[in-house]
Scaffold this motif. Structure first.
Motif, PDB file in Angstrom:
ATOM      1  N   GLN A 127       0.735  -1.388  -0.124  1.00 56.43           N
ATOM      2  CA  GLN A 127       0.043   0.007  -0.128  1.00 56.43           C
ATOM      3  C   GLN A 127       0.838   1.273  -0.190  1.00 56.43           C
ATOM      4  O   GLN A 127       0.538   2.262  -0.639  1.00 56.43           O
ATOM      5  CB  GLN A 127      -1.086   0.036   1.331  1.00 56.43           C
ATOM      6  CG  GLN A 127      -2.124  -0.766   1.182  1.00 56.43           C
ATOM      7  CD  GLN A 127      -2.855  -1.033   2.611  1.00 56.43           C
ATOM      8  OE1 GLN A 127      -2.512  -0.922   3.387  1.00 56.43           O
ATOM      9  NE2 GLN A 127      -4.342  -1.094   2.175  1.00 56.43           N
TER      10      GLN A 127
ATOM     11  N   ILE B 214      -5.378 -15.519   3.009  1.00 57.72           N
ATOM     12  CA  ILE B 214      -6.932 -15.744   2.992  1.00 57.72           C
ATOM     13  C   ILE B 214      -7.511 -15.772   4.225  1.00 57.72           C
ATOM     14  O   ILE B 214      -8.556 -14.938   4.481  1.00 57.72           O
ATOM     15  CB  ILE B 214      -7.212 -17.025   2.334  1.00 57.72           C
ATOM     16  CG1 ILE B 214      -6.672 -16.637   0.920  1.00 57.72           C
ATOM     17  CG2 ILE B 214      -8.550 -17.435   2.556  1.00 57.72           C
ATOM     18  CD1 ILE B 214      -6.709 -18.124   0.207  1.00 57.72           C
TER      19      ILE B 214
ATOM     20  N   GLY C 290      -7.975 -12.489   5.803  1.00 54.06           N
ATOM     21  CA  GLY C 290      -8.910 -11.421   5.091  1.00 54.06           C
ATOM     22  C   GLY C 290      -8.151 -10.374   4.332  1.00 54.06           C
ATOM     23  O   GLY C 290      -8.739  -9.508   4.038  1.00 54.06           O
ATOM     24  N   ILE C 291      -6.848 -10.631   4.008  1.00 52.04           N
ATOM     25  CA  ILE C 291      -6.186  -9.765   3.228  1.00 52.04           C
ATOM     26  C   ILE C 291      -6.310  -9.735   1.851  1.00 52.04           C
ATOM     27  O   ILE C 291      -6.238 -10.982   1.250  1.00 52.04           O
ATOM     28  CB  ILE C 291      -4.355 -10.092   3.586  1.00 52.04           C
ATOM     29  CG1 ILE C 291      -4.161  -9.681   5.025  1.00 52.04           C
ATOM     30  CG2 ILE C 291      -3.790  -8.923   2.555  1.00 52.04           C
ATOM     31  CD1 ILE C 291      -2.712  -9.872   5.356  1.00 52.04           C
ATOM     32  N   ASP C 292      -6.867  -8.543   1.335  1.00 53.70           N
ATOM     33  CA  ASP C 292      -7.282  -8.790  -0.005  1.00 53.70           C
ATOM     34  C   ASP C 292      -6.421  -8.375  -1.151  1.00 53.70           C
ATOM     35  O   ASP C 292      -5.764  -7.389  -1.100  1.00 53.70           O
ATOM     36  CB  ASP C 292      -8.478  -7.515  -0.422  1.00 53.70           C
ATOM     37  CG  ASP C 292      -9.120  -7.760  -1.621  1.00 53.70           C
ATOM     38  OD1 ASP C 292      -8.679  -8.800  -2.395  1.00 53.70           O
ATOM     39  OD2 ASP C 292      -9.710  -6.814  -1.981  1.00 53.70           O
ATOM     40  N   PHE C 293      -5.715  -9.455  -1.760  1.00 56.09           N
ATOM     41  CA  PHE C 293      -4.777  -9.320  -2.809  1.00 56.09           C
ATOM     42  C   PHE C 293      -5.432  -9.315  -4.320  1.00 56.09           C
ATOM     43  O   PHE C 293      -4.569  -9.330  -5.408  1.00 56.09           O
ATOM     44  CB  PHE C 293      -3.724 -10.556  -2.556  1.00 56.09           C
ATOM     45  CG  PHE C 293      -2.720 -10.232  -1.605  1.00 56.09           C
ATOM     46  CD1 PHE C 293      -1.613  -9.442  -1.370  1.00 56.09           C
ATOM     47  CD2 PHE C 293      -2.662 -11.212  -0.511  1.00 56.09           C
ATOM     48  CE1 PHE C 293      -0.857  -9.022  -0.438  1.00 56.09           C
ATOM     49  CE2 PHE C 293      -1.998 -11.055   0.653  1.00 56.09           C
ATOM     50  CZ  PHE C 293      -0.917 -10.135   0.517  1.00 56.09           C
ATOM     51  N   THR C 294      -6.530  -8.931  -4.272  1.00 56.82           N
ATOM     52  CA  THR C 294      -7.238  -9.197  -5.668  1.00 56.82           C
ATOM     53  C   THR C 294      -6.803  -8.004  -6.446  1.00 56.82           C
ATOM     54  O   THR C 294      -6.740  -7.987  -7.610  1.00 56.82           O
ATOM     55  CB  THR C 294      -8.605  -9.092  -5.522  1.00 56.82           C
ATOM     56  OG1 THR C 294      -9.208  -7.914  -4.917  1.00 56.82           O
ATOM     57  CG2 THR C 294      -9.107 -10.562  -4.857  1.00 56.82           C
ATOM     58  N   GLN C 295      -6.474  -6.933  -5.939  1.00 54.27           N
ATOM     59  CA  GLN C 295      -6.173  -5.863  -6.802  1.00 54.27           C
ATOM     60  C   GLN C 295      -4.548  -5.782  -6.928  1.00 54.27           C
ATOM     61  O   GLN C 295      -4.291  -4.748  -7.714  1.00 54.27           O
ATOM     62  CB  GLN C 295      -6.621  -4.648  -6.126  1.00 54.27           C
ATOM     63  CG  GLN C 295      -8.084  -4.208  -5.578  1.00 54.27           C
ATOM     64  CD  GLN C 295      -8.792  -4.457  -6.822  1.00 54.27           C
ATOM     65  OE1 GLN C 295      -8.838  -3.937  -7.782  1.00 54.27           O
ATOM     66  NE2 GLN C 295     -10.043  -5.399  -7.059  1.00 54.27           N
TER      67      GLN C 295
END
Length: 281
Positions: free
Chosen positions: A229, A252, A255-260
């Motif tokens: 970030q 996962i 809940g860490i969002d690596f999709t972006q």
């Protein structure tokens, strides 16, 4: 005062004999790293060092200074730096100090026997000698510790820098290989070092190669996400490469969002894609 002057002159006149006897006892005593090095190449240096402290200790019997131990402090700190640099174990140096004190005291006893000295002077001189010796040991051990800690911190800093290199591959792209266990302190150092270097070199994209990372914990995962970030705020796009299943599962679960975030299976695939784009351009 006359007796003090006589003792001072006696010690300084016999300084070379005192240091010679000390060195003989060190050489024939218990085998240590220091005694081996002294035999091989440091004999004259050792003699000079202990001759210096002999003069400094002799001076306390006649000094009118408020702090007559200043010279002893300087000597002890200088010796501590040398012993740390030589990686001489502290107990070996303390054993040599003890040997020196015994040799010096025995020589002082010769003076007591040869000169008419009253008990009051002997007790006072004994007290001064012990105070000087204790002060010498205290200054040595304290400075040895500080010098050792300073050296360890310097080595740790160097290791951190080497373990988190930002490797440029073009003017705009770089690689950050992450290898081994990423504990909290190390990932924090990696974070600050990476941000600093990316800011200095104005990279546009950085490849985080995680193929050498076996596992991460909660804190490390959050630091890693914060790094990505922060890089984004600097205008640097992060590409994650080589993330193994264990690390992916932790991310996962947290809940860490690596999709972006661009993710590649391996660094080589990412670099192949980079090369293809450059050829097309």
């Amino acid at each position: 005062m006359e007796q003090n002057q006589k003792l001072y002159e006696f010690i300084t006149n016999h300084a070379e004999e005192i240091t010679d006897e000390w060195l003989r006892k060190v050489k024939v005593g218990r085998e240590t790293k220091y005694s081996r090095e002294t035999r091989e190449h440091g004999e004259q240096e050792a003699l000079d060092q202990y001759k210096d402290i002999t003069y400094s200790i002799a001076n306390i019997f006649i000094s009118k200074k408020v702090n007559p131990t200043d010279e002893i402090q300087d000597w002890a700190q200088n010796i501590s730096e040398k012993r740390v640099a030589e990686q001489t174990p502290i107990h070996e140096t303390l054993q040599n100090f003890k040997t020196y004190r015994v040799v010096l005291w025995n020589r002082m006893k010769d003076f007591f026997q040869d000169a008419p000295v009253d008990l009051e002077h002997i007790l006072r001189w004994t007290e001064l000698l012990q105070e000087a010796y204790d002060y010498m040991v205290l200054q040595f051990t304290e400075h040895y510790y500080k010098t050792n800690i300073k050296q360890l911190h310097a080595q740790e800093q160097l290791i951190n820098e080497l373990s988190s290199p930002v490797i440029p591959i073009t003017n705009e792209e770089a690689i950050l290989p992450l290898i081994g266990d990423l504990d909290r302190k190390r990932i924090s150092n990696i974070q600050s070092t990476t941000l600093e270097r990316c800011s200095q070199h104005s990279y546009e994209r950085i490849y985080l190669d995680m193929s050498g990372v076996e596992s991460i914990d909660t804190i490390v995962a959050h630091h890693l996400f914060q790094l990505i970030q922060s890089l984004e705020l600097l205008g640097v796009t992060s590409v994650i490469c080589g993330m193994n299943p264990k690390v992916a599962q932790v991310a996962i679960q947290l809940g860490i969002d690596f999709t972006q975030i661009p993710i590649k299976s391996t660094l080589s695939h990412a670099l192949d894609e980079l090369g293809s784009k450059q050829v097309q351009n």
